[in-house]
Design a protein around this motif. Structure first.
Motif, PDB file in Angstrom:
ATOM      1  N   UNK A  53      28.206 -19.786 -60.888  1.00 33.29           N
ATOM      2  CA  UNK A  53      29.279 -20.280 -60.015  1.00 33.29           C
ATOM      3  C   UNK A  53      28.708 -21.432 -59.207  1.00 33.29           C
ATOM      4  N   UNK A  54      29.451 -22.564 -59.143  1.00 34.17           N
ATOM      5  CA  UNK A  54      28.933 -23.776 -58.509  1.00 34.17           C
ATOM      6  C   UNK A  54      30.031 -24.511 -57.756  1.00 34.17           C
ATOM      7  N   UNK A  55      29.609 -25.327 -56.805  1.00 34.38           N
ATOM      8  CA  UNK A  55      30.489 -26.270 -56.124  1.00 34.38           C
ATOM      9  C   UNK A  55      29.911 -27.660 -56.312  1.00 34.38           C
ATOM     10  N   UNK A  56      30.751 -28.643 -56.653  1.00 28.72           N
ATOM     11  CA  UNK A  56      30.285 -30.015 -56.858  1.00 28.72           C
ATOM     12  C   UNK A  56      31.188 -30.980 -56.088  1.00 28.72           C
TER      13      UNK A  56
ATOM     14  N   UNK B 194      39.087 -43.824 -50.373  1.00 28.33           N
ATOM     15  CA  UNK B 194      38.781 -43.748 -51.793  1.00 28.33           C
ATOM     16  C   UNK B 194      39.210 -42.392 -52.354  1.00 28.33           C
ATOM     17  N   UNK B 195      38.911 -42.152 -53.618  1.00 27.31           N
ATOM     18  CA  UNK B 195      39.261 -40.885 -54.264  1.00 27.31           C
ATOM     19  C   UNK B 195      37.980 -40.081 -54.481  1.00 27.31           C
ATOM     20  N   UNK B 196      37.909 -38.892 -53.895  1.00 25.36           N
ATOM     21  CA  UNK B 196      36.800 -37.970 -54.098  1.00 25.36           C
ATOM     22  C   UNK B 196      37.352 -36.618 -54.510  1.00 25.36           C
ATOM     23  N   UNK B 197      36.586 -35.915 -55.348  1.00 26.84           N
ATOM     24  CA  UNK B 197      37.049 -34.612 -55.845  1.00 26.84           C
ATOM     25  C   UNK B 197      35.957 -33.588 -55.596  1.00 26.84           C
ATOM     26  N   UNK B 198      36.335 -32.532 -54.890  1.00 25.50           N
ATOM     27  CA  UNK B 198      35.454 -31.360 -54.758  1.00 25.50           C
ATOM     28  C   UNK B 198      35.914 -30.316 -55.778  1.00 25.50           C
ATOM     29  N   UNK B 199      34.940 -29.773 -56.509  1.00 20.83           N
ATOM     30  CA  UNK B 199      35.246 -28.823 -57.586  1.00 20.83           C
ATOM     31  C   UNK B 199      34.456 -27.547 -57.386  1.00 20.83           C
ATOM     32  N   UNK B 200      35.134 -26.427 -57.518  1.00 17.36           N
ATOM     33  CA  UNK B 200      34.484 -25.120 -57.591  1.00 17.36           C
ATOM     34  C   UNK B 200      34.635 -24.642 -59.025  1.00 17.36           C
ATOM     35  N   UNK B 201      33.520 -24.335 -59.658  1.00 17.65           N
ATOM     36  CA  UNK B 201      33.586 -23.938 -61.070  1.00 17.65           C
ATOM     37  C   UNK B 201      32.890 -22.604 -61.298  1.00 17.65           C
ATOM     38  N   UNK B 202      33.330 -21.913 -62.329  1.00 22.60           N
ATOM     39  CA  UNK B 202      32.700 -20.681 -62.790  1.00 22.60           C
ATOM     40  C   UNK B 202      32.579 -20.757 -64.299  1.00 22.60           C
ATOM     41  N   UNK B 203      31.475 -20.282 -64.844  1.00 17.43           N
ATOM     42  CA  UNK B 203      31.279 -20.355 -66.282  1.00 17.43           C
ATOM     43  C   UNK B 203      30.126 -19.503 -66.751  1.00 17.43           C
ATOM     44  N   UNK B 204      29.816 -19.621 -68.038  1.00 15.63           N
ATOM     45  CA  UNK B 204      28.701 -18.906 -68.640  1.00 15.63           C
ATOM     46  C   UNK B 204      27.911 -19.850 -69.533  1.00 15.63           C
TER      47      UNK B 204
ATOM     48  N   UNK C 153      21.307 -29.931 -57.310  1.00 13.95           N
ATOM     49  CA  UNK C 153      20.955 -31.164 -57.998  1.00 13.95           C
ATOM     50  C   UNK C 153      22.079 -32.173 -57.944  1.00 13.95           C
ATOM     51  N   UNK C 154      22.028 -33.125 -58.841  1.00 14.78           N
ATOM     52  CA  UNK C 154      23.030 -34.184 -58.887  1.00 14.78           C
ATOM     53  C   UNK C 154      23.271 -34.649 -60.294  1.00 14.78           C
ATOM     54  N   UNK C 155      24.244 -35.576 -60.420  1.00 20.06           N
ATOM     55  CA  UNK C 155      24.589 -36.067 -61.739  1.00 20.06           C
ATOM     56  C   UNK C 155      25.111 -37.475 -61.704  1.00 20.06           C
ATOM     57  N   UNK C 156      25.072 -38.098 -62.856  1.00 18.10           N
ATOM     58  CA  UNK C 156      25.663 -39.416 -63.069  1.00 18.10           C
ATOM     59  C   UNK C 156      26.659 -39.275 -64.205  1.00 18.10           C
TER      60      UNK C 156
ATOM     61  N   UNK D  85      28.739 -40.883 -59.201  1.00 18.11           N
ATOM     62  CA  UNK D  85      27.742 -39.855 -58.945  1.00 18.11           C
ATOM     63  C   UNK D  85      28.347 -38.564 -58.434  1.00 18.11           C
ATOM     64  N   UNK D  86      27.535 -37.488 -58.439  1.00 18.15           N
ATOM     65  CA  UNK D  86      28.006 -36.186 -57.965  1.00 18.15           C
ATOM     66  C   UNK D  86      26.844 -35.395 -57.411  1.00 18.15           C
ATOM     67  N   UNK D  87      27.171 -34.368 -56.607  1.00 21.37           N
ATOM     68  CA  UNK D  87      26.209 -33.436 -56.047  1.00 21.37           C
ATOM     69  C   UNK D  87      26.627 -32.020 -56.476  1.00 21.37           C
ATOM     70  N   UNK D  88      25.625 -31.137 -56.745  1.00 17.97           N
ATOM     71  CA  UNK D  88      25.905 -29.801 -57.271  1.00 17.97           C
ATOM     72  C   UNK D  88      25.092 -28.775 -56.492  1.00 17.97           C
ATOM     73  N   UNK D  89      25.692 -27.632 -56.219  1.00 22.51           N
ATOM     74  CA  UNK D  89      24.997 -26.484 -55.637  1.00 22.51           C
ATOM     75  C   UNK D  89      25.636 -25.201 -56.124  1.00 22.51           C
ATOM     76  N   UNK D  90      24.851 -24.152 -56.355  1.00 22.77           N
ATOM     77  CA  UNK D  90      25.445 -22.904 -56.830  1.00 22.77           C
ATOM     78  C   UNK D  90      24.408 -21.820 -57.032  1.00 22.77           C
ATOM     79  N   UNK D  91      24.781 -20.802 -57.818  1.00 25.19           N
ATOM     80  CA  UNK D  91      23.898 -19.679 -58.120  1.00 25.19           C
ATOM     81  C   UNK D  91      24.230 -19.148 -59.500  1.00 25.19           C
ATOM     82  N   UNK D  92      23.286 -18.399 -60.080  1.00 25.88           N
ATOM     83  CA  UNK D  92      23.485 -17.819 -61.406  1.00 25.88           C
ATOM     84  C   UNK D  92      22.627 -16.590 -61.612  1.00 25.88           C
ATOM     85  N   UNK D  93      22.842 -15.937 -62.740  1.00 24.22           N
ATOM     86  CA  UNK D  93      22.148 -14.691 -63.059  1.00 24.22           C
ATOM     87  C   UNK D  93      21.868 -14.660 -64.557  1.00 24.22           C
TER      88      UNK D  93
END
Length: 685
Positions: free
Chosen positions: A243-246, A265-275, A179-182, A216-224
């Protein structure tokens, strides 16, 4: 020229605007896929395992289509800073900063936390909305633009991020997310430290990163999804590790006149893990309210081998080591008038009793009360049985423990039993120790015993307990008996619908008979066919009509034909009994060896009927449940042993509580109530 605008353009003679855009995209994705290949492999492995396991357990988890919760995670941020004028005029580098393209200018950690809602549009597709505080802070270093220079930039970026995500479910737990975000930049500033030849200058004051506050941002990942609640509960709590990458773009303005392209420009790629912890109501399949067709909402099983007239039984009768006394007397209660109590004999009658005991066959007809008295005949000779066994085992000694909480005559009661054994059975007095105490070792009655039942519990505590150093003195008695067949003749009727049934009853008609049974509140019952078949009758077809009342007030009604036939042979059986102490809950666990012997002696293909009973102390409802629980526990224990031995056995369990037409003994006296706290196991080969 304002801070954040380049003072000169980087050499772009070999690059067009199109190539700049392409290079920017290539640079950002290379940061993720090449810099974190190990993490990618881990995600792939998790996905494969989740698909394999998720399909297996999909049916074990409830459907929760709407859920709300909170999430908490940790961001690992990586930046492509982009060429530009990052320093103030006082410290400005002559050609700007980040002139050379570097795959990853720096990294840092940040908090990710917020609230979420999720809605399933299909079983396999859900939409999730998240509102989060999203921290993209990191530190970048420009050590490629100039020799011996390593300028450090600390970016503090905090956003309120609104994301819309699609979740593709494989089963009920594992899912892919995209998905994506604003986001709105609440904080977007940096400080820098100028570093020449390894010498760092002072850190600058915070500087605002130029650009729009909305990005804006783009998101992809998986969960359980891990379901924490019992599947039967309505409200479910779900814990979801993810766990996701944005990829967040446009975090700094690009000036195409002074900069080369989007990669500046400034862009940030993020790998995140959470619950995420969420809750929601389970949705279950509806049960059709209509009555089921014939044979659908109940099952009837007539006796497979026909109705037997007699049964020859080897009954392994437990000898309870207690002698109970009436109030106001220290004499052994004996049979008088209609009261059958202990068989008190003289020394001259001893040999006659021994001969009778060796040859007796109990011929018990249909009279249930007679049957109870005959079954108690062995127990009422308990003192005589102990005396006989002491004669046969000269090394055995006894300790008699008298108890009497009210009249305090425990020692006198014990002396009465000792005197009987010495006088009638000629046992050496030195082999018998008689003692007295206030309460028995395991008293009857508890604080929860109803006041109306307290007298029955109290009289049971006025008794003598017989203990011995030789276990053979208290071994079970083997009684060979011929009695009317009953358990093997039962017609088994079970309610099979998933509807909530309040009560049901059955009417059996045929052979000129029409009899009703019930109402029953439990889902399975044994129906005694006595009186349905006349002596010498041919096989006869009967009809069972079952009427059930559901808990929501509806009525189910159906009928099923079945056949009964007579069997002129005697059935053969073994009977075993487990006797529970008052409020005893651990007897089954303590009887492992005894149950193992029962399982070992059971022939393959036998029918085993487990029947639970209680005394009449306590409420009817409590006793019925207690008897069923005890019978089910014995059934479960035996079933495990039969399965382990590879035996195919038909095993049924029933609880009858204190039912007066079912309990094995009369509840009139303490000894009868004691024997009614039992589970009886009938083995029908």
């Amino acid at each position: 020229m304002p801070v954040g605008t380049a003072s000169r353009v980087r050499n772009t003679s070999s690059r067009t605007a199109t190539s700049c855009i392409s290079d920017s995209t290539s640079k950002q994705f290379t940061i993720f896929f090449e810099g974190h290949m190990k993490l990618t492999r881990l995600f792939t492995l998790l996905a494969v395992l989740a698909v394999m396991v998720g399909t297996t357990i999909a049916q074990e988890t409830p459907s929760v289509p709407t859920r709300y919760g909170a999430h908490l995670g940790l961001n690992f941020n990586m930046a492509g800073s982009g060429y530009g004028e990052w320093m103030t005029p006082a410290d400005r580098r002559p050609g700007g900063n980040f002139i050379e393209e570097v795959r990853n200018d720096g990294s840092g950690l940040g908090l990710y936390a917020g609230l979420s809602g999720q809605w399933h549009v299909l079983d396999w597709l859900a939409i999730q909305g998240r509102l989060s505080y999203d921290q993209r802070s990191l530190t970048v270093i420009d050590d490629q633009s100039y020799p011996n220079v390593a300028d450090e930039f600390n970016l503090n970026i905090g956003l309120i991020n609104l994301e819309a995500l699609a979740k593709l479910y494989l089963g009920r737990s594992f899912h892919f997310t995209a998905g994506g975000g604003v986001a709105y930049q609440m904080t977007s500033e940096y400080t820098y430290t100028k570093v020449d030849n390894g010498t760092a200058g002072a850190e600058s004051d915070p500087i605002t990163v130029p650009g729009s506050n909305i990005i804006g941002s783009f998101v992809g990942g998986l969960g359980w999804d891990i379901f924490l609640s019992d599947p039967a509960e309505q409200q479910q709590w779900i814990l979801t590790p993810f766990a996701e990458a944005t990829w967040m773009v446009g975090m700094r303005t690009v000036d195409f006149e002074s900069q080369g392209g989007f990669d500046d420009g400034l862009s940030v790629i993020t790998v995140r893990a959470g619950v995420q912890l969420a809750f929601g109501d389970a949705v279950r399949d509806e049960v059709e309210p209509a009555a089921a067709p014939v044979g659908k909402f109940f099952r009837i099983t007539p006796p497979e081998d026909g109705i037997f007239s007699k049964r020859s039984t080897n009954e392994y009768f437990p000898i309870r080591p207690f002698v109970f006394f009436d109030y106001g007397s220290t004499e052994i209660p004996r049979e008088n008038n209609n009261n059958r109590r202990y068989n008190v004999i003289t020394k001259d009658e001893r040999d006659e009793l021994i001969a009778y005991a060796r040859n007796t066959i109990m011929d018990v007809e249909h009279d249930a009360e007679v049957q109870k008295y005959m079954q108690g005949q062995v127990y009422y000779n308990i003192i005589n049985i102990v005396g006989y066994r002491l004669q046969q085992t000269p090394t055995a000694n006894l300790t008699l423990i008298g108890s009497d909480p009210k009249e305090k005559n425990g020692a006198a009661l014990a002396e009465t039993v000792k005197k009987y054994l010495v006088d009638v059975w000629e046992i050496d007095p030195s082999r018998i120790t008689a003692t007295g105490q206030e309460n028995p070792r395991v008293p009857s009655g508890t604080a929860r015993t109803p006041a109306a039942d307290r007298p029955n519990a109290d009289i049971e505590n006025r008794r003598v307990e017989i203990t011995s150093n030789d276990p053979s003195i208290g071994r079970r008695a083997v009684v060979v008996s011929e009695r009317s067949a009953r358990e093997e003749n039962m017609i088994d009727i079970a309610i099979t619908t998933n509807e909530a049934i309040e009560s049901w009853q059955v009417t059996i008609s045929g052979n000129g008979q029409r009899k009703s049974y019930g109402p029953f509140t439990y889902k399975e019952a044994n129906i005694d066919p006595v009186g349905l078949m006349s002596e010498g009758a041919d096989p006869t077809t009967f009809t069972a009509e079952v009427v059930a009342k559901t808990k929501d007030g509806r009525t189910l009604s159906d009928s099923e034909p079945f056949e009964l036939r007579l069997n002129n042979k005697n059935s053969m059986a073994e009977r075993h009994a487990l006797i529970f102490e008052y409020s005893d809950e651990d007897l089954v666990k303590r009887s492992e060896q005894f149950l193992a012997e029962i399982a070992k002696s059971t022939p393959n293909g036998a029918t085993v009927i487990v029947s639970g009973f209680t005394d009449n102390i306590g409420s009817d409802e409590f006793n019925l449940k207690l008897s069923k629980d005890r019978a089910e526990e014995v059934k479960t224990n035996l079933l495990a042993k039969y399965n382990a031995a590879g035996k195919k056995v038909t095993l049924r369990a029933f609880g009858y509580g204190e039912s007066s037409d079912r309990h094995p003994y009369t509840n009139e006296f303490p000894e009868g109530r004691m024997y009614n706290r039992t589970v009886i196991v009938d083995i029908l080969p």
